[in-house]
Scaffold this motif. Structure first.
Motif, mmCIF file in Angstrom:
data_model
loop_
_atom_site.group_PDB
_atom_site.id
_atom_site.type_symbol
_atom_site.label_atom_id
_atom_site.label_comp_id
_atom_site.label_asym_id
_atom_site.label_seq_id
_atom_site.Cartn_x
_atom_site.Cartn_y
_atom_site.Cartn_z
ATOM 1 N N GLY A 68 20.557 37.349 28.906
ATOM 2 C CA GLY A 68 20.655 36.988 29.858
ATOM 3 C C GLY A 68 22.348 37.797 30.292
ATOM 4 N N TYR A 84 21.537 37.340 36.855
ATOM 5 C CA TYR A 84 21.868 37.585 35.868
ATOM 6 C C TYR A 84 22.037 39.538 36.157
ATOM 7 C CZ TYR A 84 21.535 34.137 32.863
ATOM 8 O OH TYR A 84 22.034 33.244 32.129
ATOM 9 N N ASP A 120 17.145 29.081 32.385
ATOM 10 C CA ASP A 120 17.468 29.864 31.513
ATOM 11 C C ASP A 120 15.932 29.467 29.936
ATOM 12 O OD1 ASP A 120 19.493 31.026 31.955
ATOM 13 O OD2 ASP A 120 20.987 29.745 31.111
ATOM 14 N N LEU A 135 18.269 33.287 26.280
ATOM 15 C CA LEU A 135 17.339 32.529 27.422
ATOM 16 C C LEU A 135 16.497 31.872 25.945
ATOM 17 C CD1 LEU A 135 18.717 33.439 29.213
ATOM 18 C CD2 LEU A 135 16.224 34.291 30.409
#
Length: 231
Positions: free
Chosen positions: A134, A191, A218, A146
């Protein structure tokens, strides 16, 4: 999807800013590389699905978000049978993203389909599962890698000039209304853009055609590169 649509006004300004930052930090056509903190630096500026094939429906409709058929379709890609085509080089691809038609229930992004178009004049090969980060504030210099959960077997895919290959990103979905919440108890994260890196083929910064990437934990599940567009 009030959570995502409420951020649309912010997304436009932030994506424009992110494009300038990405161009300032990267040489045109250069390859993406890992940063010192494990992040991903894209090989090109921000792309969004708004620049993909005209006539595609907006996310949130009952359609899959794909371009209308046959006449406007680019040359097709096909699984590589072990031919001699080289791996697509960094910077030879154009990446665009749109929300997937099939995605987890909730108010976040849920899932996105990323298309990679071969902008070179030669057939090349893509393979493997992508890495995803992100881009904090839309800047690849502030990206957050991530945790990737790959799904499906990887196989080489030949992409003809003007042809496409795809991956699908499925996020841990935001629930509820307004700012939403995460089932895990963590806070939802938004994001403006994502940076997607393909093995041996560089990293590309993408923005959604409508809204921002809103997700939890995430963590993202990714498909292998495919010659067939995911739904």
């Amino acid at each position: 999807m009030r959570y995502v649509n409420g951020m649309r006004g912010v997304a436009v300004a932030v994506v424009v800013t992110s494009a300038a930052l990405a161009m300032a930090g990267c040489q045109p056509g250069g390859g993406g590389a890992d940063t010192a903190d494990g992040g991903i630096t894209p090989s090109g500026a921000v792309s969004s699905a708004a620049s993909s094939t005209p006539g595609a429906p907006r996310p949130g409709s009952s359609a899959s978000g794909s371009s209308s058929p046959a006449a406007s379709a680019p040359p097709s890609s096909a699984p590589a049978p072990g031919g001699s085509a080289a791996t697509c080089s960094a910077g030879s691809l154009k990446a665009t993203a749109r929300q997937a038609a099939v995605r987890p229930a909730g108010t976040g992004t849920g899932a996105a389909v990323v298309a990679f178009t071969n902008m070179s004049g030669r057939t090349c090969v893509l393979t493997g599962h992508p890495a995803v980060a992100g881009a904090g504030n839309g800047s690849p210099k502030m990206n957050v890698p991530l945790t990737v959960k790959p799904t499906g077997a990887a196989a080489p895919v030949k992409v003809a000039p003007g042809g496409r290959a795809w991956v699908k990103l499925t996020f841990v979905q935001v629930q509820g209304e307004a700012d939403g919440y995460c089932v895990s108890g963590s806070a939802p994260v938004v994001y403006p853009t994502m940076v997607v890196r393909l093995p041996g083929s560089g990293a590309y910064q993408v923005a959604l055609d409508d809204g921002q990437f809103a997700e939890c934990d995430d963590t993202v599940t990714v498909t292998a590169v495919s010659a067939v567009r995911p739904s």
